[in-house]
Design a protein around this motif. Structure first.
Motif, short mmCIF file in Angstrom:
data_model
loop_
_atom_site.label_atom_id
_atom_site.label_comp_id
_atom_site.label_asym_id
_atom_site.label_seq_id
_atom_site.Cartn_x
_atom_site.Cartn_y
_atom_site.Cartn_z
N MET A 1 7.70 -7.52 -16.05
CA MET A 1 6.80 -6.42 -15.93
C MET A 1 5.33 -6.84 -16.32
N PRO A 2 4.78 -7.31 -17.46
CA PRO A 2 3.53 -7.73 -17.62
C PRO A 2 2.80 -8.41 -16.46
N SER A 3 3.73 -9.33 -15.73
CA SER A 3 3.09 -9.71 -14.58
C SER A 3 2.76 -8.98 -13.54
N LEU A 4 3.71 -7.96 -13.39
CA LEU A 4 3.56 -6.93 -12.46
C LEU A 4 2.43 -6.23 -12.47
N MET A 5 2.07 -5.88 -13.96
CA MET A 5 0.96 -5.08 -14.07
C MET A 5 -0.35 -5.75 -13.91
N ARG A 6 -0.45 -7.09 -13.99
CA ARG A 6 -1.55 -7.96 -14.01
C ARG A 6 -1.71 -8.02 -12.45
N HIS A 7 -0.60 -7.89 -11.61
CA HIS A 7 -0.83 -8.16 -10.03
C HIS A 7 -1.59 -6.82 -9.79
N PHE A 8 -1.00 -5.55 -10.24
CA PHE A 8 -1.63 -4.59 -9.71
C PHE A 8 -3.23 -4.38 -10.22
N ARG A 9 -3.52 -4.75 -11.28
CA ARG A 9 -4.80 -4.85 -11.93
C ARG A 9 -5.65 -5.80 -10.70
N SER A 10 -5.14 -6.94 -10.38
CA SER A 10 -6.10 -7.68 -9.66
C SER A 10 -6.49 -7.11 -8.21
N LEU A 11 -5.76 -5.69 -7.77
CA LEU A 11 -6.03 -5.12 -6.55
C LEU A 11 -7.39 -4.51 -6.84
N PRO A 12 -8.11 -4.30 -5.67
CA PRO A 12 -9.36 -3.39 -5.74
C PRO A 12 -9.14 -2.08 -6.10
N LEU A 13 -9.99 -1.45 -7.16
CA LEU A 13 -9.73 -0.08 -7.60
C LEU A 13 -9.92 0.78 -6.36
N VAL A 14 -10.77 0.65 -5.27
CA VAL A 14 -11.04 1.63 -4.52
C VAL A 14 -9.46 1.72 -3.41
N ASP A 15 -9.06 0.46 -3.17
CA ASP A 15 -7.66 0.37 -2.58
C ASP A 15 -6.70 1.09 -3.17
N ALA A 16 -6.63 1.15 -4.53
CA ALA A 16 -5.71 1.91 -5.45
C ALA A 16 -5.77 3.30 -5.22
N LEU A 17 -7.15 3.92 -5.24
CA LEU A 17 -7.50 5.26 -5.32
C LEU A 17 -7.10 5.66 -3.75
N ILE A 18 -7.30 4.89 -2.74
CA ILE A 18 -6.93 5.20 -1.44
C ILE A 18 -5.31 5.45 -1.15
N GLY A 19 -4.65 4.56 -1.67
CA GLY A 19 -3.49 4.51 -1.60
C GLY A 19 -2.65 5.72 -2.23
N ALA A 20 -3.27 6.03 -3.69
CA ALA A 20 -2.85 7.20 -4.32
C ALA A 20 -3.26 8.40 -3.72
N ALA A 21 -4.35 8.44 -2.85
CA ALA A 21 -4.96 9.55 -2.35
C ALA A 21 -3.83 9.88 -0.88
N VAL A 22 -3.50 8.91 -0.52
CA VAL A 22 -2.65 9.02 0.73
C VAL A 22 -1.16 9.65 0.30
N ILE A 23 -0.57 9.17 -0.82
CA ILE A 23 0.62 9.50 -1.48
C ILE A 23 0.39 10.83 -1.61
N THR A 24 -0.53 11.42 -2.28
CA THR A 24 -0.80 12.83 -2.83
C THR A 24 -0.92 13.53 -1.51
N LEU A 25 -1.65 13.22 -0.56
CA LEU A 25 -1.85 14.16 0.66
C LEU A 25 -0.60 14.24 1.29
N GLY A 26 0.37 13.20 1.40
CA GLY A 26 1.56 13.35 1.92
C GLY A 26 2.45 14.21 1.26
N THR A 27 2.58 14.10 0.09
CA THR A 27 3.38 14.96 -0.94
C THR A 27 2.98 16.48 -0.70
N LEU A 28 1.78 16.69 -0.58
CA LEU A 28 1.10 18.17 -0.76
C LEU A 28 1.64 18.85 1.05
N GLU A 29 1.43 18.09 1.91
CA GLU A 29 1.79 18.41 3.18
C GLU A 29 3.29 18.52 3.43
#
Length: 389
Positions: A1-29
């Protein structure tokens, strides 16, 4: 689990925000407008799973642009095979982002090949399982082509910025190199003029004073004093000329043997246990000689820190009748070899400093273990400290 968290932290923040926006919009639709895209009812919970998959793909699009591009096309194929007629906003936005990434991350030729292949797949109706009208083909071509071209433009801008930064760095290095060379050339010119003019003139004065003293019987105190002062001036000039030829950051004034205590204090956290012993009556050395003696001790301690490990180091400064003797000995188990000291500011640098003043230096491992540096520097102008008190 710690290694998985470090992996996600290494990803660009803007990509994480865009991915979260896609999931949120898909759920709403999925919860509100599923029927407008051909579904039987609202909500459509299985859309949420597909939105999550799409969001994760978008999250990794920079690292794996081609793989994500292919998977997004396959996801659209699967979407329409399930009987869905239209393309929701979150899916269309994700496709545009992926086309943009192909242009931004891939070199122009492979990027254009993938973009054209994707456009042809959508225009041919292979994804929708139907023959598209001309206006829709034009719309999709312009839409996806524009997304790719914006990515290509961004890539070109980033390449130009990187080249400009590299060019600026090269120019700065070149400017610093030229400035250093100019300063070194000026120092060499000054040293040469001092040697050719001042040293020669003073030597002639000493010679003439000696001739006159011997002509008057050889016991004239004034002329003897002139000779002695002249010889000391010539010796100090020689030292100054040597200092001028040293690196610029070693211009006088510089530390001397009286600063060795401070040098030892800076090694408190190194693991070395350093002991200093002074033998004989300390004398005040000429500045150049004092600097070179200090640098020899400093270099020997630096190498002890690098190689001796947790060891005891004993520094002995011996003031003899005509020489100052430096001995730096450690009992480390992995002392530096002469070859290791012969690079950079190692043994060669210490030997040059010693030879500048007619001295010598020896360095090498001891039979019982450890390492020793032993330098002998002639005392041509040293005077007892007490005379300056």
């Amino acid at each position: 689990m710690p290694s998985l968290m470090r992996h996600f932290r290494s990803l660009p923040l803007v990509d994480a925000l865009i991915g979260a926006a896609v999931i949120t919009l898909g759920t709403l639709e999925a919860m509100t407008v599923a029927t407008s895209y051909g579904s039987a009812q609202n909500p459509q919970f299985w859309w949420v799973a597909q939105a999550v998959v799409t969001g994760v793909l978008v999250l990794y699009r920079r690292r794996f642009p081609v793989a994500v591009f292919i998977l997004m096309v396959l996801a659209q194929y699967a979407w329409h095979r399930q009987g869905n007629e239209g393309c929701p906003v979150w899916q269309l936005a994700s496709l545009l982002i992926v086309f943009h990434t192909i242009g931004a991350k891939l070199p122009p030729k492979p990027g254009a090949s993938w973009a054209i292949a994707g456009i042809l797949i959508f225009d041919s109706g292979a994804v929708d399982h139907r023959q598209l009208p001309l206006d829709e083909i034009i719309f999709l071509t312009v839409l996806f082509g524009s997304a790719y071209l914006t990515g290509l433009a961004l890539r070109g801008y980033q390449v130009r910025v990187q080249r400009m930064a590299e060019r600026a760095a090269r120019l700065e290095l070149e400017r610093e190199r030229r400035a250093t060379e100019a300063v070194a050339a000026e120092r060499t010119r000054i040293a040469r003029e001092l040697h050719d003019v001042v040293a020669h003139s003073v030597s002639m004065m000493v010679m003439q004073a000696g001739v006159l003293r011997r002509g008057l019987g050889g016991d004239n105190a004034i002329l003897s004093g002139i000779e002695q002062a002249g010889r000391e001036a010539v010796e100090e000039l020689r030292i100054m000329l040597g200092a001028l030829r040293m690196p610029q950051d070693e211009a006088l004034p510089q530390p001397g043997l009286d600063m060795v205590d401070n040098l030892i204090a800076t090694l408190g956290s190194s693991g070395l246990r350093v002991h200093l012993a002074v033998e004989g009556e300390p004398v005040r050395l000429p500045p150049g000689l004092d600097l070179s003696a200090y640098r020899i001790v400093q270099e020997a301690l630096t190498n002890a820190v690098k190689y001796a490990g947790d060891a005891d180091v004993r520094i002995t400064i011996g003031y003899r009748d005509d020489v100052v003797e430096l001995r730096i000995v450690d009992n480390g188990t992995a002392g530096p070899s002469a070859a290791g000291l012969s690079t950079g500011n190692g043994l060669i640098g210490m030997r040059e400093r010693a030879e500048l003043f007619g001295g010598s230096i020896e360095a090498g491992p001891l039979p019982e273990g450890g390492f020793q540096v032993h330098a002998r520097l002639p005392l041509s102008q040293g005077v007892p400290m007490s005379e300056h008190a």
